[in-house]
Design a protein around this motif. Structure first.
Motif, PDB file in Angstrom:
ATOM      1  N   ALA A  89      25.499  27.252 -54.635  1.00 43.81           N
ATOM      2  CA  ALA A  89      26.628  26.900 -53.771  1.00 43.81           C
ATOM      3  C   ALA A  89      27.759  26.290 -54.587  1.00 43.81           C
ATOM      4  CB  ALA A  89      26.171  25.914 -52.702  1.00 43.81           C
ATOM      5  N   LYS A  90      28.963  26.613 -54.222  1.00 44.78           N
ATOM      6  CA  LYS A  90      30.136  26.113 -54.950  1.00 44.78           C
ATOM      7  C   LYS A  90      30.336  24.610 -54.774  1.00 44.78           C
ATOM      8  CE  LYS A  90      32.490  30.497 -54.881  1.00 44.78           C
ATOM      9  NZ  LYS A  90      33.657  31.251 -54.464  1.00 44.78           N
ATOM     10  N   ASN A  91      29.709  24.044 -53.750  1.00 48.57           N
ATOM     11  CA  ASN A  91      29.878  22.609 -53.536  1.00 48.57           C
ATOM     12  C   ASN A  91      28.726  21.776 -54.105  1.00 48.57           C
ATOM     13  OD1 ASN A  91      28.056  23.577 -51.664  1.00 48.57           O
ATOM     14  ND2 ASN A  91      28.829  22.341 -49.964  1.00 48.57           N
ATOM     15  N   HIS A  92      27.824  22.399 -54.898  1.00 50.39           N
ATOM     16  CA  HIS A  92      26.723  21.672 -55.535  1.00 50.39           C
ATOM     17  C   HIS A  92      27.284  20.726 -56.582  1.00 50.39           C
ATOM     18  CE1 HIS A  92      23.375  21.142 -58.454  1.00 50.39           C
ATOM     19  NE2 HIS A  92      22.694  20.976 -57.333  1.00 50.39           N
ATOM     20  N   VAL A  93      26.850  19.466 -56.531  1.00 52.30           N
ATOM     21  CA  VAL A  93      27.337  18.463 -57.481  1.00 52.30           C
ATOM     22  C   VAL A  93      26.331  18.252 -58.609  1.00 52.30           C
ATOM     23  CG1 VAL A  93      28.047  16.054 -57.747  1.00 52.30           C
ATOM     24  CG2 VAL A  93      28.678  17.317 -55.679  1.00 52.30           C
ATOM     25  N   GLN A  94      25.071  17.980 -58.276  1.00 49.02           N
ATOM     26  CA  GLN A  94      24.007  17.755 -59.262  1.00 49.02           C
ATOM     27  C   GLN A  94      22.674  17.717 -58.528  1.00 49.02           C
ATOM     28  OE1 GLN A  94      22.945  13.973 -60.868  1.00 49.02           O
ATOM     29  NE2 GLN A  94      24.663  12.933 -59.861  1.00 49.02           N
ATOM     30  N   PRO A  95      21.539  17.756 -59.249  1.00 51.66           N
ATOM     31  CA  PRO A  95      20.237  17.709 -58.575  1.00 51.66           C
ATOM     32  C   PRO A  95      19.987  16.409 -57.801  1.00 51.66           C
ATOM     33  CG  PRO A  95      19.991  18.576 -60.776  1.00 51.66           C
ATOM     34  CD  PRO A  95      21.409  18.069 -60.662  1.00 51.66           C
ATOM     35  N   GLY A  96      20.621  15.320 -58.180  1.00 53.97           N
ATOM     36  CA  GLY A  96      20.489  14.068 -57.442  1.00 53.97           C
ATOM     37  C   GLY A  96      19.345  13.180 -57.877  1.00 53.97           C
ATOM     38  N   LYS A  97      18.786  13.430 -59.037  1.00 54.64           N
ATOM     39  CA  LYS A  97      17.686  12.603 -59.523  1.00 54.64           C
ATOM     40  C   LYS A  97      18.175  11.397 -60.316  1.00 54.64           C
ATOM     41  CE  LYS A  97      14.459  16.376 -59.536  1.00 54.64           C
ATOM     42  NZ  LYS A  97      13.204  16.839 -60.038  1.00 54.64           N
TER      43      LYS A  97
END
Length: 122
Positions: free
Chosen positions: A2-10
């Motif tokens: 997705a174009k709005n993915h920022v990071q995995p969030g870990k």
């Protein structure tokens, strides 16, 4: 992806607004999340804090903790235990769970940080 993915969030960037430097490996309370500092974070500086993963962290003396048990981070001792009475700043709930059993004589416990918010006692 997705174009709005920022990071995995870990891992998140954390600004140390406390009155003391945070040493790498220390447990950090970020709102209702628990994490572990991946680097030393001086007062006023930004550093990486892992909010997902398994880390060996301090355990309250005399407490035996079984694998899979919910754990409580005690703000006063900066250590983990299970149950008992809660004091201001303690974090309980979904934020962390015991990853492998720890005997009462152990000083450390392997904790799975979930990346989920816990409950902070006020």
């Amino acid at each position: 992806m997705a174009k709005n993915h920022v990071q995995p969030g870990k891992v998140l960037d954390y600004v140390n607004t406390t009155a003391a430097a945070i040493a790498s490996g220390s447990v950090v309370v970020v709102g209702a999340l628990l994490g572990v500092a991946l680097v030393d974070i001086p007062v006023g500086a930004t550093g990486s804090v892992a909010v997902d993963g398994v880390f060996s962290v301090p355990k309250v003396a005399g407490a035996a903790i079984g694998q899979g048990a919910p754990v409580v981070f005690k703000a006063a001792t900066k250590a983990f235990t299970t149950g008992g009475s809660l004091a201001a700043g303690d974090v309980s709930g979904a934020a962390a769970v015991c990853f492998s059993a720890a005997a009462s004589a152990d000083t450390l416990v392997d904790v799975k940080f979930t990346g989920c918010p816990g409950t902070v006692t006020s």
